[in-house]
Design an enzyme around this catalytic site. Structure first.
Site, PDB file in Angstrom:
ATOM      1  N   SER A   1      34.644  57.308  84.964  1.00  0.00           N
ATOM      2  CA  SER A   1      34.895  58.737  84.727  1.00  0.00           C
ATOM      3  C   SER A   1      36.107  59.308  85.446  1.00  0.00           C
ATOM      4  CB  SER A   1      33.658  59.559  85.101  1.00  0.00           C
ATOM      5  OG  SER A   1      32.664  59.355  84.122  1.00  0.00           O
TER       6      SER A   1
ATOM      7  N   SER B   1      34.098  60.927  81.975  1.00  0.00           N
ATOM      8  CA  SER B   1      33.623  62.298  81.919  1.00  0.00           C
ATOM      9  C   SER B   1      34.568  63.283  82.616  1.00  0.00           C
ATOM     10  CB  SER B   1      32.250  62.404  82.576  1.00  0.00           C
ATOM     11  OG  SER B   1      32.331  62.090  83.959  1.00  0.00           O
TER      12      SER B   1
ATOM     13  N   LYS C   1      35.837  68.769  90.034  1.00  0.00           N
ATOM     14  CA  LYS C   1      34.969  68.496  88.891  1.00  0.00           C
ATOM     15  C   LYS C   1      33.660  69.269  89.067  1.00  0.00           C
ATOM     16  CE  LYS C   1      33.195  64.439  86.353  1.00  0.00           C
ATOM     17  NZ  LYS C   1      32.966  62.976  86.465  1.00  0.00           N
TER      18      LYS C   1
END
Lengths: 480, 488
Positions: B178, B154, B79
């Protein structure tokens, strides 16, 4: 003056640690800009702080020495404000649970003791430093982050001081304490010790406090004293005219010796304190407190008293000796290993050692003449005389050699042998018949001249006491 | 044999048996990426060259008979809010568009040490603030099951990459869901470990007391593998726990004793999509059939979790994001600036997107003088009450099972204009962050329209081992995790 002055002081002392508060960067002063930085103290994305144990212990020690109540539970808070020298735009500090609260420092002003209450003692991180280019019209500033993250101890008093003398005495006492316990080098010229003052005036006898003015940017004790004098006259002038003193923060301009408005109360920062989530809270166990307390050395006030009571040094001299812990340590070491009177040792230290230290701009810790060496010199002084002793002392500093070996090497031992001295005396009288005659006619200072000439001939080695006796004998004999 | 469809562990086994080479794995994977990426857009940056270099290094190690790491030859996506030395780490923000970290995050260092191959950085909502990936400053990642739908947020990029076989496993971060929410929406296994289990050093902070790095994988075994590598104490993170890490892998198929599963009423009430409710209820029946006891529970303060979260998370975010001022790195305005305040304003106005700004404003508001007690302090107290709810519950049960999200993935644009509606999609994941406990989302069904449904298993602090076993038990009984979306 019909007003009472109310003064409180905030002191920032950089703690003496090898590395910064939250990272391993070096804290050395004066290096090339931004050479002592890392992702942590530059506030790069993703970095986290790790507490420097030494800095925390220094703070605990300082809080204990300043007679504070120690918080069993303490943590850190973020103090938010934007400034380019602050890498994260918040300073990790303490607000809700300071390390120490409600302490005090006893000071002496004009022979009278007074207690200054300490509101709190807390630990925080230092900011970087802005460097403004000197060229006019430059539209940029530079930032040096070497200092960013150096541990900083903040000591906040209650508004307990009432005049310049008390402030001066408090600052000196505090500096002395911090130096004694070894938590800060207190080097004002390197910014290790800085002050902020808050000053207000009120009608004498009034219980309510007047509007407080805070002054920042005070980098020397002299500046603090100057600004207080300045503010007292500025504020009393306003009050006398029936005007209000504004609640505001002002900056001290040391060059022009004036204070200038920085921001009003309305413009004051909202620091939006909240607990620092990247550090864990600390529980300070009693054992840790006890251990730390045991490391606190005897403080200057009691040491001074002991020097007077037990070593029979004058109060004035004891004051000088105890002002610097290492000087006092030096003195005590000398006393310990010497048979000489502490008074004589103290004279040497105050007159000769201190003078040399000042001239050489060094401190007693880096001084080449160790207590052992000084004691050796004081021991042999009767055999070489004071003037030669001084000469030997200066030679010791230049060469680092011991007094005995210098005396031997340079053949500086005093001439005590009467027959040897008599031979020289005869020669001097022969060469200066006029002076000998004058003395015979009662001109006493002719003797001093003759002794001086003999000293010159012996390169100062003649024992002056024996010399005087021999001259007196010889001249009175010849005049008969 | 289609390499990219294999699990991470399968790949590793084949590599170690020398049936395939790491270079083949990487080349096959990048072919798949070139095929799927235009429609999924999971990545912000790819490093094929670096990946091939590392692959050859591992192949050499293997052929020389040298010992290889736990993640040998497995291509991993990261990420883009986790710092990678020498590779841009943007947080999907204009503010850090060109930021190249000079250091590796702890987790990146760890996976490198265990011979993982880093393939690229995945998309996210800007600074991990969002539940749909629509807050990325660069582009919206699509849900591989239906590209009209969001992948969740996210960590939508990481989840979509794993689902579309464009990575074998991925690292994510979970502040309010997330990892778990996008894993549920994309049909992956997503695990958020206990707060303190995995070092946050190098994770660009959103909300420091809630952020936790975790795994997004194709199955539970792979989750255990990745967590085994990244878990453990780190002296550079003061909140990292100095507690030994058990062996997650070897006992993963053995749930010991009688399993007591807590089913919290509050997680099955109003607002829960019927298809999701049914899928989770059916899943619970499977546990029952396998000997588990279902225990009805109440977590009375969880109704305040979202409100509490949005005070604490925004407060911490407002402070964590203060450092982006353009002074040392990051976006700098091209317009002229009269003074430093002007510069700050321009940099931040141009560099941040609207959701980030909204949260900074909220955070600054709740921390303002005079409001601290009413908001932040009160939220901290409610947080303690919620912790108490879970402590009570775990006195009675081994783990707690709930839906991961109240609904399956929604359409792109559906909720972006209604932040409150968007915030509610994390209603079931947020409590684990507030309490600091581990939570894992695993696939437990599909909607009639073919979108995955996720089920969440929460455990006690530092009991990742147990929830992994409970998850594996379900996975062994079902095949939801084996289904693949039909992309082009």
């Amino acid at each position: 003056m019909k007003y009472e002055v109310v003064i409180g002081l905030e002191t920032h002392a950089e703690l003496d640690t090898e590395s910064k508060l939250f990272c391993g960067c070096c804290t050395k002063f004066g290096s090339e800009p931004n050479t002592q930085t890392c992702p942590v103290c530059l506030g790069l994305p993703g970095v986290l702080p790790v507490m420097n144990k030494k800095a925390f212990e220094h703070s605990l020690k300082a809080a204990l020495t300043l007679n504070c109540e120690i918080s069993k539970f303490t943590n850190f808070d973020r103090k938010s404000y934007y400034y380019p020298d602050l890498p994260k735009n918040y300073q990790t500090s303490q607000n809700y649970f300071n390390i120490g609260n409600n302490g005090f420092v006893d000071i002496v002003v004009k022979g009278k003791e007074k207690r200054i209450d300490i509101h709190n003692v807390h630990l925080e991180e230092e900011a970087g430093k802005l460097v403004h280019p000197e060229a006019s019209g430059a539209n940029y500033s530079l930032v040096d982050f070497n200092r960013a993250g150096v541990p900083l101890l903040e000591i906040v008093t209650q508004p307990d001081m009432r005049n310049v003398e008390e402030v001066e005495s408090y600052m000196q006492a505090l500096r002395c304490i911090l130096l004694y316990i070894g938590v800060s080098d207190c080097k004002m010229e390197e910014g290790s010790l800085r002050f902020e003052a808050s000053i207000s005036l009120r009608e004498k006898g009034s219980e309510t406090l007047g509007n407080r003015v805070e002054i920042k940017n005070l980098n020397s004790m002299k500046a603090v004293l100057k600004v207080i004098t300045y503010e007292i006259s500025r504020q009393s002038l306003l009050l006398n005219k029936g005007e209000d003193v504004l609640l505001e923060t002002r900056l001290w301009d040391d060059v022009n010796s004036v204070s200038r408005r920085m921001r009003s109360k309305e413009e004051s920062h909202d620091y939006r304190y909240f607990p620092e989530p990247d550090l864990v809270p600390f529980w300070i166990e009693q054992e840790w407190i006890d251990e730390t307390r045991a490391t606190i050395p005897e403080l200057p006030v009691s040491r001074r008293r002991r020097f007077v009571d037990e070593l029979f040094v004058s109060d004035y001299d004891a004051g000088i000796l105890t002002e610097d812990k290492f000087l006092a340590d030096y003195f005590e070491e000398c006393v310990k290993i010497s048979q000489n009177s502490p008074k004589e040792l103290s004279n040497w230290i105050i007159n000769d050692v201190l003078r040399e230290l000042n001239e050489r701009k060094t401190n007693v810790r880096d001084f080449v003449v160790s207590p052992e060496m000084l004691v050796e010199l004081v021991n042999i002084k009767p055999t070489i005389g004071s003037s030669i002793a001084k000469e030997v002392f200066s030679e010791m500093m230049n060469t680092g050699k011991g007094a005995q070996s210098i005396v031997k090497e340079k053949d500086l031992a005093q001439m005590d042998d009467t027959s040897e001295l008599n031979a020289i005396i005869i020669k001097v009288i022969e060469e200066n018949p006029k002076a000998a005659e004058d003395y015979g006619q009662g001109k006493k200072n002719a003797l001093a001249f003759l002794i001086g000439q003999t000293m010159k001939a012996t390169k100062g080695k003649a024992n002056p006491k024996i010399l005087t006796e021999l001259f007196k004998q010889r001249l009175s004999a010849s005049s008969k | 044999m289609i390499l990219h469809e294999l699990s991470a562990n399968n790949i590793k086994e084949k590599l170690i048996k020398r049936e395939i080479s790491a270079q083949e794995v990487v080349e096959d994977l990048f072919e798949k990426i070139y095929l799927n990426e235009p429609s999924v857009k999971a990545y912000l940056c790819l490093d094929k060259e670096g990946a091939l270099l590392k692959a050859r290094e591992i192949d050499e190690k293997l052929s020389s008979g040298a010992k290889v790491g736990l993640l040998a030859g497995i291509p991993v996506a990261i990420k883009d809010n986790i710092c990678t030395s020498g590779i841009k780490t943007t947080c999907a923000s204009r503010m850090l568009e060109n930021f190249v970290p000079p250091y590796d995050a702890f987790v990146v260092k760890r996976i490198k040490e265990e011979d993982a191959i880093i393939i690229g950085k995945t998309n996210l909502d800007e600074f991990a603030m969002g539940s749909s990936n629509e807050n990325s400053a660069f582009h919206v990642t699509r849900n591989p099951w239906n590209t009209d739908y969001i992948p969740g947020g996210s960590g939508g990029g990481s989840a979509a990459a794993v689902t579309a076989d464009m990575a074998f496993m991925a690292l994510g971060s979970d502040t309010g869901g997330s990892i778990r929410q996008p894993s549920a929406f994309c049909g992956n296994v997503g695990c958020k470990p206990t707060y303190g289990r995995v070092s946050r050093y190098g994770l660009v902070a959103f909300a420091s007391s809630l952020d936790q790095i975790g795994s997004i994988t194709k199955n539970v075994y792979d989750a255990a593998l990745l967590l085994q590598v990244v878990s453990g104490y780190d002296g550079y993170d003061s909140t990292s726990a100095n507690i030994g890490v058990p062996d997650y892998i070897s006992g993963i198929n053995s749930v010991s004793g009688n399993l007591r599963i807590g089913v919290p009423r509050e997680f099955f009430g109003d607002g829960l999509n019927t298809e999701v409710a049914n899928a989770v209820t059916n899943a619970l029946e499977i546990y029952k059939k396998n000997g588990a006891e279902l225990v009805d529970l109440s977590l009375p303060h969880c109704g305040y979790a979202v409100a509490t979260y949005y005070i604490i998370a925004t407060a911490e975010a407002s402070s964590n994001l203060a450092r982006y001022d353009g002074v040392r790195y990051g976006h700098r305005s091209q317009l002229s600036e009269d003074n430093i305040i002007d510069m700050y304003c321009r940099v931040r106005a141009e560099g941040f997107g609207s959701e980030v700004k909204r949260r900074i404003l909220l955070g600054n508001y709740v921390l303002s003088a005079g409001f601290y007690d009413a908001y932040y302090l009160k939220a901290s107290k409610v947080r303690s009450l919620i912790k108490g709810d879970f402590e009570d519950a775990f006195n009675k049960v081994d783990c707690i099972i709930s839906p991961t999200c109240p609904s399956p993935a929604f359409k792109i644009g559906e909720k972006i204009t209604d932040p409150l509606e968007m915030y509610l999609s994390d209603i079931y994941t947020i409590p684990a962050n507030l309490v600091g406990i581990p939570g894992i989302s695993i696939p437990c069904g599909f909607t009639t329209t073919g979108l995955p449904i996720g089920m969440q298993i929460m455990g006690k602090h530092f009991e990742e081992e147990k929830i992994l076993k409970v998850a594996k038990l379900f996975e062994n009984e079902t095949d939801f995790h084996l289904k693949k979306p039909e992309l082009i």
